[in-house]
Design a protein around this motif. Structure first.
Motif, PDB file in Angstrom:
ATOM      1  N   ALA A  46      23.862  40.931  37.037  1.00 18.61           N
ATOM      2  CA  ALA A  46      23.534  42.063  37.919  1.00 18.61           C
ATOM      3  C   ALA A  46      23.612  41.654  39.387  1.00 18.61           C
ATOM      4  CB  ALA A  46      22.145  42.597  37.587  1.00 18.61           C
ATOM      5  N   ASN A  47      23.041  40.498  39.712  1.00 15.07           N
ATOM      6  CA  ASN A  47      23.106  40.024  41.092  1.00 15.07           C
ATOM      7  C   ASN A  47      24.545  39.650  41.463  1.00 15.07           C
ATOM      8  OD1 ASN A  47      21.887  39.130  43.617  1.00 15.07           O
ATOM      9  ND2 ASN A  47      22.317  37.053  42.925  1.00 15.07           N
ATOM     10  N   GLY A  48      25.276  39.083  40.491  1.00 17.05           N
ATOM     11  CA  GLY A  48      26.673  38.737  40.739  1.00 17.05           C
ATOM     12  C   GLY A  48      27.526  39.947  41.056  1.00 17.05           C
ATOM     13  N   GLU A  49      27.249  41.062  40.395  1.00 14.62           N
ATOM     14  CA  GLU A  49      28.002  42.294  40.663  1.00 14.62           C
ATOM     15  C   GLU A  49      27.754  42.779  42.094  1.00 14.62           C
ATOM     16  OE1 GLU A  49      28.640  46.794  38.785  1.00 14.62           O
ATOM     17  OE2 GLU A  49      27.086  45.465  37.990  1.00 14.62           O
ATOM     18  N   LYS A  50      26.490  42.727  42.539  1.00 15.16           N
ATOM     19  CA  LYS A  50      26.169  43.147  43.910  1.00 15.16           C
ATOM     20  C   LYS A  50      26.865  42.250  44.930  1.00 15.16           C
ATOM     21  CE  LYS A  50      21.608  45.039  42.753  1.00 15.16           C
ATOM     22  NZ  LYS A  50      20.143  44.908  42.959  1.00 15.16           N
ATOM     23  N   LEU A  51      26.797  40.935  44.698  1.00 16.17           N
ATOM     24  CA  LEU A  51      27.422  39.995  45.625  1.00 16.17           C
ATOM     25  C   LEU A  51      28.941  40.158  45.635  1.00 16.17           C
ATOM     26  CD1 LEU A  51      25.289  36.807  44.844  1.00 16.17           C
ATOM     27  CD2 LEU A  51      25.228  38.168  46.943  1.00 16.17           C
ATOM     28  N   PHE A  52      29.514  40.409  44.454  1.00 13.70           N
ATOM     29  CA  PHE A  52      30.966  40.603  44.357  1.00 13.70           C
ATOM     30  C   PHE A  52      31.395  41.817  45.173  1.00 13.70           C
ATOM     31  CE2 PHE A  52      34.791  42.383  42.497  1.00 13.70           C
ATOM     32  CZ  PHE A  52      35.599  41.279  42.312  1.00 13.70           C
ATOM     33  N   LYS A  53      30.645  42.909  45.051  1.00 14.32           N
ATOM     34  CA  LYS A  53      31.008  44.138  45.761  1.00 14.32           C
ATOM     35  C   LYS A  53      30.860  43.978  47.272  1.00 14.32           C
ATOM     36  CE  LYS A  53      30.044  47.378  41.997  1.00 14.32           C
ATOM     37  NZ  LYS A  53      29.184  48.491  41.512  1.00 14.32           N
ATOM     38  N   ARG A 113      39.931  42.342  42.695  1.00 17.48           N
ATOM     39  CA  ARG A 113      39.466  43.183  41.596  1.00 17.48           C
ATOM     40  C   ARG A 113      39.326  42.302  40.369  1.00 17.48           C
ATOM     41  NH1 ARG A 113      38.662  46.031  45.159  1.00 17.48           N
ATOM     42  NH2 ARG A 113      39.332  48.176  45.577  1.00 17.48           N
ATOM     43  N   LEU A 114      38.581  42.749  39.399  1.00 23.26           N
ATOM     44  CA  LEU A 114      38.439  41.964  38.175  1.00 23.26           C
ATOM     45  C   LEU A 114      39.696  42.054  37.324  1.00 23.26           C
ATOM     46  CD1 LEU A 114      34.784  42.559  36.896  1.00 23.26           C
ATOM     47  CD2 LEU A 114      35.707  40.609  38.139  1.00 23.26           C
ATOM     48  N   ASP A 115      40.244  43.281  37.204  1.00 20.82           N
ATOM     49  CA  ASP A 115      41.285  43.519  36.210  1.00 20.82           C
ATOM     50  C   ASP A 115      42.706  43.580  36.755  1.00 20.82           C
ATOM     51  OD1 ASP A 115      40.666  45.755  37.617  1.00 20.82           O
ATOM     52  OD2 ASP A 115      40.756  47.144  35.923  1.00 20.82           O
ATOM     53  N   LYS A 116      42.870  43.531  38.100  1.00 18.88           N
ATOM     54  CA  LYS A 116      44.228  43.591  38.634  1.00 18.88           C
ATOM     55  C   LYS A 116      44.278  42.917  40.000  1.00 18.88           C
ATOM     56  CE  LYS A 116      43.676  48.163  40.751  1.00 18.88           C
ATOM     57  NZ  LYS A 116      44.213  49.534  40.808  1.00 18.88           N
ATOM     58  N   LYS A 117      45.501  42.553  40.400  1.00 15.47           N
ATOM     59  CA  LYS A 117      45.710  41.869  41.681  1.00 15.47           C
ATOM     60  C   LYS A 117      45.538  42.861  42.825  1.00 15.47           C
ATOM     61  CE  LYS A 117      49.056  38.811  43.969  1.00 15.47           C
ATOM     62  NZ  LYS A 117      48.951  39.410  45.306  1.00 15.47           N
ATOM     63  N   ASP A 158      24.233  31.777  43.947  1.00 16.99           N
ATOM     64  CA  ASP A 158      24.921  33.043  44.231  1.00 16.99           C
ATOM     65  C   ASP A 158      26.330  33.028  43.633  1.00 16.99           C
ATOM     66  OD1 ASP A 158      22.791  34.084  45.631  1.00 16.99           O
ATOM     67  OD2 ASP A 158      23.508  33.401  47.577  1.00 16.99           O
ATOM     68  N   ILE A 159      27.027  31.914  43.834  1.00 12.88           N
ATOM     69  CA  ILE A 159      28.409  31.828  43.334  1.00 12.88           C
ATOM     70  C   ILE A 159      28.431  31.807  41.814  1.00 12.88           C
ATOM     71  CG2 ILE A 159      30.498  30.405  43.332  1.00 12.88           C
ATOM     72  CD1 ILE A 159      29.721  29.482  46.153  1.00 12.88           C
ATOM     73  N   ILE A 160      27.452  31.119  41.208  1.00 11.27           N
ATOM     74  CA  ILE A 160      27.369  31.108  39.741  1.00 11.27           C
ATOM     75  C   ILE A 160      27.114  32.517  39.219  1.00 11.27           C
ATOM     76  CG2 ILE A 160      25.949  30.308  37.802  1.00 11.27           C
ATOM     77  CD1 ILE A 160      25.635  27.658  39.340  1.00 11.27           C
ATOM     78  N   ASP A 161      26.299  33.310  39.943  1.00 14.72           N
ATOM     79  CA  ASP A 161      26.071  34.701  39.552  1.00 14.72           C
ATOM     80  C   ASP A 161      27.366  35.503  39.629  1.00 14.72           C
ATOM     81  OD1 ASP A 161      23.436  34.055  39.243  1.00 14.72           O
ATOM     82  OD2 ASP A 161      22.758  34.933  41.126  1.00 14.72           O
TER      83      ASP A 161
END
Length: 524
Positions: free
Chosen positions: A36-43, A51-55, A113-116
């Motif tokens: 959950a925290n990883g998703e926030k940091l990613f965004k 993106r996760l699924d495409k370049k 953070d990066i591991i998340d």
């Protein structure tokens, strides 16, 4: 002498074992990624280029942990330019594979953070989300809804009067053939002497626009939409697992307590080992055995080890406590009106600077006046979006009414109340720097071209805004150290850049090297 040597070797063994177990326990807890925290940091950090699924600008990141070692990824995300300059073969290969586009370093991210973030890239959901299930809708109703939104919403609502009357179930009051003639050319119908047309025309202060471009099929679809109205989506829970239970396991602080618990267990275990191996002593040529507990208290090594452990632990906790004083990350006060940024900036795509217009030319971003709210809410007196929090539709309609109460707007007659004593809305400030720190929004928004989300986080996803970043001096300086100055179409910066690039021996100059690390910039 043998006994002394044995104790020295044992002491070294115990110390090495303790260090190993301490590092192992810390590393073990750090491997736990919070999706959950990883998703926030990613965004907030990565979504501009990945993106996760495409370049996108950079490669797709789903399953990246299966291709690269975690330690390498942590180093790469923190300082990719440094790895390239160091001659790391894999870093150079990745750099060349992506058209030599430099990746922005992120030294502000911790290892955890990066591991998340890496846990999020595995594609595993953080928690099951509710599924939206909708009823089957007649295609004609959907077409009618589009015709209504394109041509009618400026003057009509389904369930209440706006400029024109409410149109829900209008087919029960008027015949379909008459409605078709009225919608296509109401002026011609009035001129023909139709009594009902004259009566309706006289009851409205503004003449209705004719729509000769609409076909009979368009109007039939429109009348079907008036008959049915909007079909509401029904929320169905995908799982019976409570959110509270999930949050316990998704809490990033769990790793800290795991580390502390494992460290204490390691200390107890080593104490037992030392006590078990030193509980024998020689008295007058005979070897006697003391109790293990007595050996633990009498052992000078264990007493020294315990003292060091508690002193270091106490210093760590004390330092950590005082370093959090004045850091208000997560501060989320209750506001006088339940204003949702997720609805306004997220769902309706309202630009941040429409409301905070002074951010581009002033020191402060500014708080919008009620008149800015009324630009839209003159014709939006109720909430028809998806509900959030614990609010009902009636609650959110009441929040809009608070705006009207402040400015004196009569939503029934669509006009301001004469001689009304207006009252300002007392918003509660969230982001508040210390008085001795200078910050200028226009310098960052106009000159640096930063997005609001850089400091304030994904506000377009927040119903209630909270402080996203630390806003500490170290946090600002780290940003200045890693942000490169844009030299395009700027001769002034171009000349300075040529001088600084020679001075520092680098290709690009950061904000810190341009003077962004000088004390007087922020503490004048």
């Amino acid at each position: 002498m043998k006994s002394v040597k044995l104790h020295r070797q044992l002491s070294r063994l115990v110390i090495n074992s303790l260090v190993f177990l301490l590092l192992f326990s810390l590393n073990l807890s750090a491997q736990e990624g919070d999706v959950a925290n990883g998703e926030k940091l990613f965004k907030s950090t990565c979504a501009a280029c990945h993106r996760l699924d495409k370049k996108l600008v950079g490669p797709a990141l789903k399953g990246i942990t299966d291709k690269r070692e975690q330690d390498w990824l942590i180093s790469w995300i923190k300082d990719s330019p440094g790895m390239i300059k160091s001659g790391d073969k894999l870093a150079i290969q990745v750099f060349e594979e992506n058209n030599k586009l430099p990746m922005t370093p992120n030294p502000q991210l911790s290892d955890q953070d990066i591991i998340d973030i890496l846990a999020y890239t595995k594609g595993e959901p953080a928690a099951p989300k509710a599924e939206l299930v909708s009823q089957e809708i007649d295609p004609a109703v959907e077409r009618g809804k589009k015709v209504f939104k394109t041509n009618c919403v400026a003057c009509h609502k389904l369930d209440k009067k706006l400029i024109g009357p409410a149109l829900f179930k209008i087919g029960e009051k008027r015949e379909a053939e008459w409605l078709k003639l009225w919608i296509k050319d109401n002026a011609a119908l009035v001129a023909s002497g139709d009594k009902l047309a004259k009566e309706v025309a006289n009851s409205t202060p503004i003449a209705m626009t004719a729509f000769p471009q609409l076909s009979d099929q368009d109007i039939e679809d429109l009348l079907k939409y008036f008959e049915v109205g909007d079909v509401k989506k029904v929320t169905a829970n995908a799982t019976s697992t409570s959110v509270d239970n999930q949050e316990i396991f998704n809490n990033p602080r769990t790793g800290v307590w795991t580390s502390l618990g494992l460290t204490i267990l390691a200390f107890i275990l080593l104490s037992l080992i030392v006590a078990a191996t030193t509980n024998k002593k020689v008295i007058e040529g005979e070897e006697k055995e003391d109790s293990m507990l007595k050996s633990m208290f009498l052992s000078p090594f264990l007493r020294f080890l315990a003292l060091v452990f508690f002193l270091l632990g106490g210093a760590y906790l004390t330092f950590g406590y005082f370093m959090q004083v004045g850091v208000d990350t997560g501060y989320q006060p209750i506001q006088p009106i339940a204003f949702s940024h997720a609805v306004h900036a997220g769902d309706n795509k309202i630009d941040c600077q429409y409301c905070h217009s002074s951010a581009k030319n002033s020191k402060t971003s500014g708080i919008p006046s009620v008149n800015v709210c009324m630009n839209c809410h003159k014709s939006i007196s109720e909430y028809n979006g998806e509900l959030f929090g614990e609010y009902s539709k009636a609650d959110l309609d009441g929040e809009i009414q608070k705006i009207y109460d402040a400015v004196g707007w009569d939503k029934e007659n669509l006009q301001y109340i004469e001689d009304y004593e207006q009252k300002p809305i007392e918003w509660v400030r969230i982001h508040n720097l210390a008085d001795f720190a200078y910050y200028n929004h226009s310098q960052h928004v106009n000159v640096a071209g930063l997005k609001c989300q850089k400091c304030h986080g994904p506000v377009e996803e927040m119903h209630e805004v909270k402080q996203f970043s630390k806003l500490t001096m170290g946090w600002c300086i780290n940003c200045h150290k890693t942000t490169e100055v844009d030299m395009k179409n700027n001769d002034y910066y171009k000349n300075i850049h040529e001088q600084l690039s020679k001075k520092y021996g680098i290709e690009k100059v950061t904000v810190a090297q341009m003077g962004g690390q000088e004390c007087g910039k922020c503490h004048y």
